[in-house]
Design a protein around this motif. Structure first.
Motif, PDB file in Angstrom:
ATOM      1  N   GLY A   1      54.287  96.647  -1.370  1.00 16.07           N
ATOM      2  CA  GLY A   1      54.576  96.297  -2.770  1.00 16.07           C
ATOM      3  C   GLY A   1      53.214  96.270  -3.675  1.00 16.07           C
ATOM      4  O   GLY A   1      53.689  96.626  -4.824  1.00 16.07           O
ATOM      5  N   HIS A   2      52.390  95.803  -3.373  1.00 16.43           N
ATOM      6  CA  HIS A   2      50.920  95.917  -4.126  1.00 16.43           C
ATOM      7  C   HIS A   2      50.729  97.054  -4.582  1.00 16.43           C
ATOM      8  O   HIS A   2      50.344  97.563  -5.667  1.00 16.43           O
ATOM      9  CB  HIS A   2      49.966  95.069  -3.432  1.00 16.43           C
ATOM     10  CG  HIS A   2      49.854  93.827  -3.166  1.00 16.43           C
ATOM     11  ND1 HIS A   2      49.706  92.560  -3.870  1.00 16.43           N
ATOM     12  CD2 HIS A   2      50.596  93.125  -1.905  1.00 16.43           C
ATOM     13  CE1 HIS A   2      50.131  91.580  -3.276  1.00 16.43           C
ATOM     14  NE2 HIS A   2      50.705  91.658  -2.054  1.00 16.43           N
TER      15      HIS A   2
ATOM     16  N   SER B   1      52.427  99.907  -4.523  1.00 17.86           N
ATOM     17  CA  SER B   1      53.525 100.594  -5.446  1.00 17.86           C
ATOM     18  C   SER B   1      53.345  99.886  -6.965  1.00 17.86           C
ATOM     19  O   SER B   1      53.653 100.862  -7.798  1.00 17.86           O
ATOM     20  CB  SER B   1      54.939  99.742  -4.935  1.00 17.86           C
ATOM     21  OG  SER B   1      55.924 100.338  -5.792  1.00 17.86           O
ATOM     22  N   ARG B   2      53.257  98.601  -7.081  1.00 17.76           N
ATOM     23  CA  ARG B   2      52.621  98.131  -8.543  1.00 17.76           C
ATOM     24  C   ARG B   2      51.641  98.826  -8.902  1.00 17.76           C
ATOM     25  O   ARG B   2      51.602  98.847 -10.173  1.00 17.76           O
ATOM     26  CB  ARG B   2      52.703  96.550  -8.413  1.00 17.76           C
ATOM     27  CG  ARG B   2      52.439  96.089  -9.733  1.00 17.76           C
ATOM     28  CD  ARG B   2      52.830  94.538  -9.548  1.00 17.76           C
ATOM     29  NE  ARG B   2      51.844  93.871  -8.805  1.00 17.76           N
ATOM     30  CZ  ARG B   2      52.177  93.046  -7.779  1.00 17.76           C
ATOM     31  NH1 ARG B   2      53.569  92.953  -7.417  1.00 17.76           N
ATOM     32  NH2 ARG B   2      51.159  92.412  -6.996  1.00 17.76           N
TER      33      ARG B   2
ATOM     34  N   HIS C   1      52.051  88.838  -8.261  1.00 16.78           N
ATOM     35  CA  HIS C   1      53.269  87.764  -7.743  1.00 16.78           C
ATOM     36  C   HIS C   1      52.542  86.519  -7.563  1.00 16.78           C
ATOM     37  O   HIS C   1      53.002  85.667  -7.976  1.00 16.78           O
ATOM     38  CB  HIS C   1      54.113  88.366  -7.020  1.00 16.78           C
ATOM     39  CG  HIS C   1      55.196  87.661  -6.515  1.00 16.78           C
ATOM     40  ND1 HIS C   1      56.036  86.933  -7.580  1.00 16.78           N
ATOM     41  CD2 HIS C   1      55.505  87.137  -5.227  1.00 16.78           C
ATOM     42  CE1 HIS C   1      56.952  86.052  -6.591  1.00 16.78           C
ATOM     43  NE2 HIS C   1      56.667  86.293  -5.331  1.00 16.78           N
TER      44      HIS C   1
ATOM     45  N   PRO D   1      58.843  90.982 -13.817  1.00 15.69           N
ATOM     46  CA  PRO D   1      58.332  91.951 -12.752  1.00 15.69           C
ATOM     47  C   PRO D   1      57.884  93.442 -13.240  1.00 15.69           C
ATOM     48  O   PRO D   1      58.496  93.697 -14.299  1.00 15.69           O
ATOM     49  CB  PRO D   1      59.463  92.351 -11.904  1.00 15.69           C
ATOM     50  CG  PRO D   1      60.547  90.906 -12.023  1.00 15.69           C
ATOM     51  CD  PRO D   1      60.096  90.708 -13.526  1.00 15.69           C
TER      52      PRO D   1
ATOM     53  N   LYS E   1      59.262  99.897 -11.449  1.00 13.25           N
ATOM     54  CA  LYS E   1      58.548 101.327 -11.349  1.00 13.25           C
ATOM     55  C   LYS E   1      59.277 102.457 -12.256  1.00 13.25           C
ATOM     56  O   LYS E   1      60.579 102.190 -12.713  1.00 13.25           O
ATOM     57  CB  LYS E   1      58.823 101.997  -9.999  1.00 13.25           C
ATOM     58  CG  LYS E   1      57.931 101.433  -8.871  1.00 13.25           C
ATOM     59  CD  LYS E   1      57.840 102.447  -7.460  1.00 13.25           C
ATOM     60  CE  LYS E   1      59.120 102.228  -6.789  1.00 13.25           C
ATOM     61  NZ  LYS E   1      59.627 100.864  -6.133  1.00 13.25           N
TER      62      LYS E   1
ATOM     63  N   GLU F   1      58.777  93.005  -5.149  1.00  8.47           N
ATOM     64  CA  GLU F   1      59.190  94.105  -5.830  1.00  8.47           C
ATOM     65  C   GLU F   1      60.639  94.712  -5.507  1.00  8.47           C
ATOM     66  O   GLU F   1      61.112  94.958  -6.385  1.00  8.47           O
ATOM     67  CB  GLU F   1      58.002  95.350  -5.329  1.00  8.47           C
ATOM     68  CG  GLU F   1      56.817  95.080  -6.215  1.00  8.47           C
ATOM     69  CD  GLU F   1      55.919  94.106  -5.880  1.00  8.47           C
ATOM     70  OE1 GLU F   1      55.942  93.786  -4.549  1.00  8.47           O
ATOM     71  OE2 GLU F   1      55.052  93.531  -6.390  1.00  8.47           O
ATOM     72  N   THR F   2      60.709  95.038  -4.193  1.00  6.69           N
ATOM     73  CA  THR F   2      61.950  95.465  -3.902  1.00  6.69           C
ATOM     74  C   THR F   2      63.337  94.881  -4.475  1.00  6.69           C
ATOM     75  O   THR F   2      63.995  95.210  -5.003  1.00  6.69           O
ATOM     76  CB  THR F   2      62.250  95.556  -2.264  1.00  6.69           C
ATOM     77  OG1 THR F   2      61.036  96.846  -1.973  1.00  6.69           O
ATOM     78  CG2 THR F   2      63.420  96.340  -1.960  1.00  6.69           C
TER      79      THR F   2
ATOM     80  N   GLU G   1      63.617  95.159  -8.142  1.00  3.69           N
ATOM     81  CA  GLU G   1      64.240  96.372  -8.394  1.00  3.69           C
ATOM     82  C   GLU G   1      65.661  96.526  -8.399  1.00  3.69           C
ATOM     83  O   GLU G   1      66.422  96.793  -8.889  1.00  3.69           O
ATOM     84  CB  GLU G   1      63.670  97.409  -7.690  1.00  3.69           C
ATOM     85  CG  GLU G   1      61.799  97.827  -8.365  1.00  3.69           C
ATOM     86  CD  GLU G   1      61.196  98.697  -7.226  1.00  3.69           C
ATOM     87  OE1 GLU G   1      60.055  99.033  -7.745  1.00  3.69           O
ATOM     88  OE2 GLU G   1      61.740  99.248  -6.183  1.00  3.69           O
TER      89      GLU G   1
ATOM     90  N   THR H   1      55.999  98.087 -19.302  1.00  5.94           N
ATOM     91  CA  THR H   1      54.831  98.172 -18.323  1.00  5.94           C
ATOM     92  C   THR H   1      53.424  97.921 -19.263  1.00  5.94           C
ATOM     93  O   THR H   1      52.663  97.264 -19.058  1.00  5.94           O
ATOM     94  CB  THR H   1      54.628  98.931 -17.304  1.00  5.94           C
ATOM     95  OG1 THR H   1      55.520  99.128 -16.347  1.00  5.94           O
ATOM     96  CG2 THR H   1      53.516  98.873 -16.459  1.00  5.94           C
TER      97      THR H   1
END
Length: 345
Positions: free
Chosen positions: A13-14, A16-17, A118, A165, A168, A249-250, A253, A316
């Motif tokens: 997650g980290h 991906s962000r 987060h 959040p 992406k 994250e997931t 999304e 973003t």
């Protein structure tokens, strides 16, 4: 401006962000990345200046943490040397996404830093917790990556320093579809355990993202896929529903795409139980484990019409702008100035 960006690489997650945020950070100056951790499946598509094994989490094969492996990988002497040698004092701004070595280095050298991500949101007592909070889990969330300032991210704006959040770009621009399959990402379970509980549901097709396979492998009603950003995004965008851990994250999304979501918190990972408490209040089913009771919970969930959603209209770029102003003590009077059209359900 010289920016030090510490990215926690335990899990995906980290990373991906970070890949979404990095281009916007680079508009403000030179960004040097410190990647810390030894248990992730995604590569960071950027130049990494500093690396460390960090203090990593490792998972068992049946839904929990592997405490033996976590302890075995811990080296206090290595950590101390990295804390001492990390040159945080040479930067104008230190951004820390829940990374402990950077936090300790900043404390040692008296360098201000911003805990951004987060986990930073849990500084607020207004963020949902389980019915029985764990004192050790609370202590870790507050002290693992201490900083001089905090900018949190969460499903809802529970406090005035908490933002929405980071979704992406590929998800933001997607046109969701329902091709009937169920996307599964349960990183703390072995493929054998997942197979045992999903194969009996033979009238459903599952796309399981696995750390164990190197290429797509069909096994009855289950397609095992290697963990990869684009393949996972495609599966998520076109799925009927997603079964995953109670990360951040997931689930964010999935909610943004309007997908059916069911979560199983990783045992021993307190943050996931906090997320599960928040998701439960939003109407997301939360299971204790992937076990013999799974089919009884799965069928009502996948057949229900109501789907909790997360509606956002933001960028973003605006999140990064808020962070940069916050780090320079020029905090916006209100998040409404940046997100006038944001709607949280």
């Amino acid at each position: 401006m010289k920016i030090f960006y510490a990215v926690q690489a335990t899990g995906n997650g980290h990373i991906s962000r970070a890949m979404e945020l990095l281009p916007f950070f680079q508009r403000y100056g030179q960004v040097d990345i410190f990647l810390s951790g030894a248990n992730n499946s995604l590569a960071l598509d950027a130049s990494v200046k500093y690396r460390s094994r960090g203090l990593s989490l490792f998972y068992s094969q049946c839904g929990g943490l592997n405490y033996w492996e976590i302890t075995r990988q811990l080296s206090p002497l290595r950590v101390w040397k990295e804390v001492r040698d990390l040159p945080v004092e040479k930067y104008d701004l230190v951004i820390n996404d829940f990374e402990s070595i950077t936090s300790l280095a900043c404390m040692l050298k008296k360098v201000p830093s911003v805990n951004f991500g987060h986990q930073a949101s849990f500084i607020s007592p207004k963020v949902p917790r389980p019915e029985k909070p764990e004192w050790m889990g609370e202590w870790i969330l507050r002290n693992y990556a201490r900083a001089s300032q905090y900018v949190g991210l969460h499903f809802k704006q529970y406090d005035d320093f908490i933002l929405p959040p980071v979704i992406k770009r590929e998800i933001l621009q997607a046109e969701p579809a329902d091709k009937g399959h169920i996307t599964v990402y349960l990183s703390s379970y072995s493929d054998a355990t997942v197979r045992r509980h999903l194969q009996p549901l033979s009238d459903f097709n599952f796309q399981v993202f696995s750390k164990e396979v190197k290429k797509p492998t069909q096994d009855g009603n289950i397609l095992f896929l290697p963990v990869g950003k684009h393949a996972f995004n495609k599966s998520l965008i076109t799925c009927k529903g997603i079964l995953t851990g109670a990360g951040f994250e997931t689930p964010a999304e999935a909610l943004y795409l309007g997908k059916k979501l069911m979560v199983i918190p990783i045992r021993g990972q307190y943050e996931q139980f906090c997320n599960a408490a928040a998701l439960g209040k939003m109407g997301v089913p939360v299971l204790k484990a992937l076990d013999a009771g799974f089919p009884a919970a799965f069928r009502p969930w996948i057949e229900q019409r109501r789907k909790p959603c997360l509606h956002l209209d933001y960028s973003t770029e605006a999140i990064v702008s808020y962070l940069m102003h916050h780090s320079h003590l020029e905090k916006a009077d209100s998040l409404d100035m940046l997100y006038p059209e944001a709607v949280f359900n």
